[in-house]
Enzyme design. Structure first.
Site, PDB file in Angstrom:
ATOM      1  N   HIS A  12      70.176 -22.217  46.043  1.00 48.20           N
ATOM      2  CA  HIS A  12      70.009 -23.921  45.877  1.00 48.20           C
ATOM      3  C   HIS A  12      70.350 -24.850  44.998  1.00 48.20           C
ATOM      4  O   HIS A  12      71.422 -25.499  45.384  1.00 48.20           O
ATOM      5  CB  HIS A  12      68.152 -24.187  46.031  1.00 48.20           C
ATOM      6  CG  HIS A  12      67.630 -23.233  46.993  1.00 48.20           C
ATOM      7  ND1 HIS A  12      68.069 -22.977  48.246  1.00 48.20           N
ATOM      8  CD2 HIS A  12      66.492 -22.484  47.000  1.00 48.20           C
ATOM      9  CE1 HIS A  12      67.190 -22.250  48.880  1.00 48.20           C
ATOM     10  NE2 HIS A  12      66.328 -22.051  48.110  1.00 48.20           N
ATOM     11  N   ASP A  13      70.042 -24.521  43.621  1.00 50.76           N
ATOM     12  CA  ASP A  13      70.758 -25.470  42.603  1.00 50.76           C
ATOM     13  C   ASP A  13      71.190 -24.478  41.485  1.00 50.76           C
ATOM     14  O   ASP A  13      71.281 -25.048  40.411  1.00 50.76           O
ATOM     15  CB  ASP A  13      69.605 -26.525  42.124  1.00 50.76           C
ATOM     16  CG  ASP A  13      68.411 -25.896  41.696  1.00 50.76           C
ATOM     17  OD1 ASP A  13      68.358 -24.822  41.758  1.00 50.76           O
ATOM     18  OD2 ASP A  13      67.485 -26.502  41.106  1.00 50.76           O
ATOM     19  N   SER A  14      71.489 -23.188  41.850  1.00 50.51           N
ATOM     20  CA  SER A  14      72.218 -22.262  40.834  1.00 50.51           C
ATOM     21  C   SER A  14      72.859 -21.449  41.646  1.00 50.51           C
ATOM     22  O   SER A  14      72.781 -20.528  42.444  1.00 50.51           O
ATOM     23  CB  SER A  14      70.760 -21.303  40.228  1.00 50.51           C
ATOM     24  OG  SER A  14      71.391 -20.331  39.544  1.00 50.51           O
TER      25      SER A  14
END
Length: 825
Positions: free
Chosen positions: A754-756
């Protein structure tokens, strides 16, 4: 294609299918049947007919007359009939032998008294609530937070009511028998799915309740249907079948043993047709390339990490979020405590301490099951040199692995067991990024990148000692992400002295700074929010959570002056020093995803309790701590929009547009938009005539309406759900565009959450640039204007005037992202 590997994969999928059936059937034989999919199906079918029959019975009963019928009616009239119906059906399903029928006899008397007891408990708590609504609300919030089972909730409430000098019992045993028998009689009349038979028990005959053959056949049919859709997913040992325009509903496993699944979860036939059309025209090329690249990444198990993790688990050594293998044992009571009265403060404190230990042990059960399953799967799949994790998408375009619990999106102790199957030489700067990764895992992720790399170099001696004996040297367990840090130690210690030719298998992850706020700041070119979430070349690194905490403390300072209602509370917060980034972090994180004041209060309350558990002194009188926590939560909620102005404006605007669509009631019954990578999102939340039957101890159920079904959009739900869905879709688009662009630069291994975003250490320099370029490219287009253009086709002319203008853009230079060290780091 390796034929042996292909055959092994088919055998593995056959095992998956059998395991799915076994686990589903096992779930039916333990616990309450009413909580299963079979139980939910049966409740849904029974509740309305039983309610209508119960209404008829009560309307025809002379409540003032004597007799069993009217005695039961008098008691049953004290509760809403849908509640009584729900509780009876739930109790009936939990007691009657439907799947495990051997040596099981259910007497009419025991069933009647049991189900009437459920009704009585509900009635008694409702009576208490009528006079103590606020008190009961606080008690239930505590129950929910601690996830107490029904019997513990009931025991506590009985004790509370007794302490209030009130009797618990309202109905006699005879009353309960009459009530239960009457409900059973009405149930048999409306369904025919139970019957009463006489059986010998010693010298006597007793009446027992048995399910009808029709009910048994229905249960078997439902079980078969549910087991077909309840799947256990394993990692693959064969490369997943790719998603193409012709396979959007097939899935990536190779055999017929696995129930086919679509690329996008949910969605109706019209949406699936749209997706097919988009793929055929090439509009989904970026999306498909990204998902296929992620699931084509070959992984393997790191056996040294698994061995060390098993050792730590078996010996109950504290290690990040890894649960304990055994329950905690409370300390012995202090000497002399047994001679003190029960209400003595020392006795009360010790009982509270033991309750805390008990609660910790109870909540550890589920986490322990997850850990054991993950370790078992890791040990099993460690014999394969390459394993794969097929992915699908949610309705917003976010990618998720199908296998569970072993997958690259798991918690630290699961991610740390996985590494890329194919290694890559570190090259010129691979060691640098490996060092940055190690510092990140340990918890030094607020430093400059050069300082993080230097941190790992400075700790090389300790790192080597851990690598040589991870069971003897447990320094690694002190890291923020200990298992990933251990995997780092094993690699870094070998690579340190000859890095350029060292072949690394580790994934180095780069994490966003609160990605939801980054998206909102970018779309509105908000220089204030962009500064706090590192969309500009900041030195030092900005911390949006710390910034919100600072504003909250400023508000405390304002409130502490004078003799206002909250001056004492404000002074207590300031003196305690409780307001820090840890308290503000969760409320700020969820703000872009439809965080509410209620959720903010919940997170702040939890953070305060964590601080107290860590030994911080009580900042406010114990009997008024609730107000201390609520006040702090409200101040955090007030502080957030002062720091992230654009996010607040954009969310309100998106809500208003969605509300206008819902009020317009377009024929298509949805709002829709397309992400910057061509992925179509449909959002719809419908009104329903169904009412929710709520109980205090026995859960809730949606009572279906058999009279009228509605496909009208729910304006309230549409307004609250669209903003988080919109920003989630942008998260997914950034991940997909980044992955697709990276593949064109020869990057082939991805660890995406997702955001990593993670790749080989040798690829990080190139990949870091691609992440930034993809983000800037996404926002060359005006995503809010595009959203409005898509939504406006569904808005009636009369509702356009209710929509405010699109929030104005600020003066943020988005190209600053390209040079921002801490944008993803």
């Amino acid at each position: 294609m390796n034929d042996d590997l292909y055959i092994s994969q088919i055998e593995l999928e056959d095992e998956m299918r059998n395991e799915s059936i076994r686990r589903f059937e096992q779930g039916l034989l333990k616990g309450d049947l009413s909580e299963t999919k079979v139980g939910n199906y049966l409740i849904y079918g029974y509740i309305n007919p039983l309610k209508e029959k119960l209404d008829e019975f009560l309307s025809n009963s002379g409540l003032g007359k004597a007799g069993r019928q009217n005695s039961a009616a008098k008691c049953l009239a004290q509760l809403p009939t849908e509640v009584s119906s729900y509780l009876f059906i739930k109790g009936f399903l939990n007691r009657i032998p439907l799947y495990n029928r051997e040596n099981t006899r259910l007497s009419v008397t025991s069933l009647a008294v049991y189900v009437a007891g459920l009704l009585h408990d509900e009635l008694r708590i409702r009576e208490f609530e009528a006079e103590n609504a606020s008190w009961l609300k606080t008690i239930k919030e505590d129950f929910n937070k601690r996830e107490l089972p029904r019997n513990k909730r009931l025991e506590y409430l009985q004790r509370v009511i007794k302490d209030a000098d009130q009797d618990w019992s309202r109905w006699s045993l005879t009353d309960r028998l009459h009530i239960g028998v009457k409900l059973l009689d009405l149930f048999i009349q409306i369904s025919g799915d139970a019957k009463i038979e006489k059986v010998r028990q010693g010298r006597h005959a007793i009446d027992v309740v048995v399910p009808s053959e029709g009910l048994l056949k229905t249960c078997e049919r439902i079980k078969e249907d549910c087991s077909d859709t309840t799947s256990t997913w394993y990692p693959m040992i064969h490369k997943p079948l790719p998603w193409t325009k012709d396979s959007l509903n097939r899935g990536s496993y190779v055999s017929q043993h696995v129930t086919p699944y679509p690329l996008v979860k949910g969605g109706n036939s019209a949406y699936r047709k749209l997706l097919k059309d988009c793929a055929t025209k090439g509009d989904l090329d970026t999306v498909l390339l990204a998902v296929n690249s992620i699931q084509d990444t070959p992984w393997r198990i790191n056996p040294v990490v698994v061995d060390a993790l098993s050792y730590v688990y078996d010996n109950n050594i504290e290690c990040g979020k890894l649960p304990r293998a055994d329950n905690k044992v409370p300390d012995e009571a202090p000497y002399g405590l047994e001679y003190l009265p029960a209400d003595h403060p020392k006795v009360v404190d010790y009982r509270r301490y033991r309750a805390t230990i008990h609660e910790h042990n109870r909540r550890s059960v589920g986490k322990r099951v997850l850990a054991i399953r993950a370790l078992t799967q890791a040990e099993r799949f460690s014999k394969y040199g390459r394993i794969y994790f097929p992915h699908d998408l949610d309705s917003r375009g976010r990618a998720y692995p199908k296998p569970y619990p072993l997958n690259p999106q798991g918690p630290d102790f699961i991610k740390g067991m996985l590494e890329f199957a194919d290694g890559k030489r570190l090259g010129e700067d691979g060691l640098y990024w490996l060092g940055v990764h190690g510092a990140n895992c340990f918890g030094e992720d607020k430093l400059y990148l050069d300082e993080r790399a230097a941190w790992s170099q400075e700790h090389i001696t300790q790192i080597k000692e851990v690598a040589s004996d991870p069971k003897g040297n447990l320094w690694w367990t002190r890291a923020d992400n200990p298992v990933q840090f251990l995997a780092f130690c094993l690699e870094y210690s070998k690579a340190y002295y000859a890095p350029e030719n060292f072949v690394s298998h580790l994934h180095v992850d780069l994490d966003a700074t609160c990605s939801g706020l980054q998206h909102f700041s970018a779309m509105l070119r908000d220089s204030v929010g962009g500064f706090h979430v590192n969309l500009v070349p900041n030195f030092p690194r900005q911390d949006v959570y710390g910034a919100v905490a600072k504003v909250a403390n400023d508000i405390f300072n304002q409130h502490s002056v004078g003799s206002g209602d909250n001056s004492g509370l404000a002074q207590a917060w300031l003196k305690s020093g409780f307001m820090d980034r840890k308290v503000s972090k969760r409320p700020v994180m969820v703000k872009p995803y439809a965080g509410t004041l209620t959720s903010c209060l919940t997170y702040v309350r939890g953070s305060v309790e964590d601080k107290l558990e860590d030994g911080h002194p009580l900042p406010w009188p114990k009997d008024d701590m609730f107000n201390f926590k609520v006040y702090g939560g409200k101040v955090v909620w007030e502080a957030i929009p002062k720091v992230v102005v654009a996010a607040d404006q954009a969310m309100k605007w998106l809500s208003e547009v969605s509300r206008a669509v819902a009020k317009s009631q377009p024929e298509e019954h949805r709002i829709e938009w397309t992400t910057p990578v061509g992925f179509p999102v449909w959002q719809y939340k419908f009104k329903t005539n169904s009412r929710q039957v709520r109980t205090h101890l026995d859960g809730k159920v949606y009572k279906p309406s058999l009279v009228e079904e509605t496909d009208k959009l729910d304006s309230r739900q549409m307004a609250s759900s669209t903003p988080p869905s919109f920003v989630h879709s942008l998260d997914g688009a950034h991940l997909q565009l980044t992955t697709a662009k990276a593949t064109t630069h020869g990057i082939t291994h991805f660890a995406m959450v997702h955001d990593s975003f993670g790749v080989h250490a040798a690829d990080v320099s190139t990949f870091s640039r691609i992440i930034r370029e993809a983000f800037v490219e996404m926002y060359q287009q005006d995503v809010l204007q595009d959203f409005y253009d898509s939504a406006s086709q569904f808005i009636s002319e009369e509702f356009f005037e209710n929509i405010p203008p699109i929030p104005e853009r600020g003066d943020l230079d988005l190209d600053g992202v390209l040079d921002s060290e801490f944008f993803f780091s």
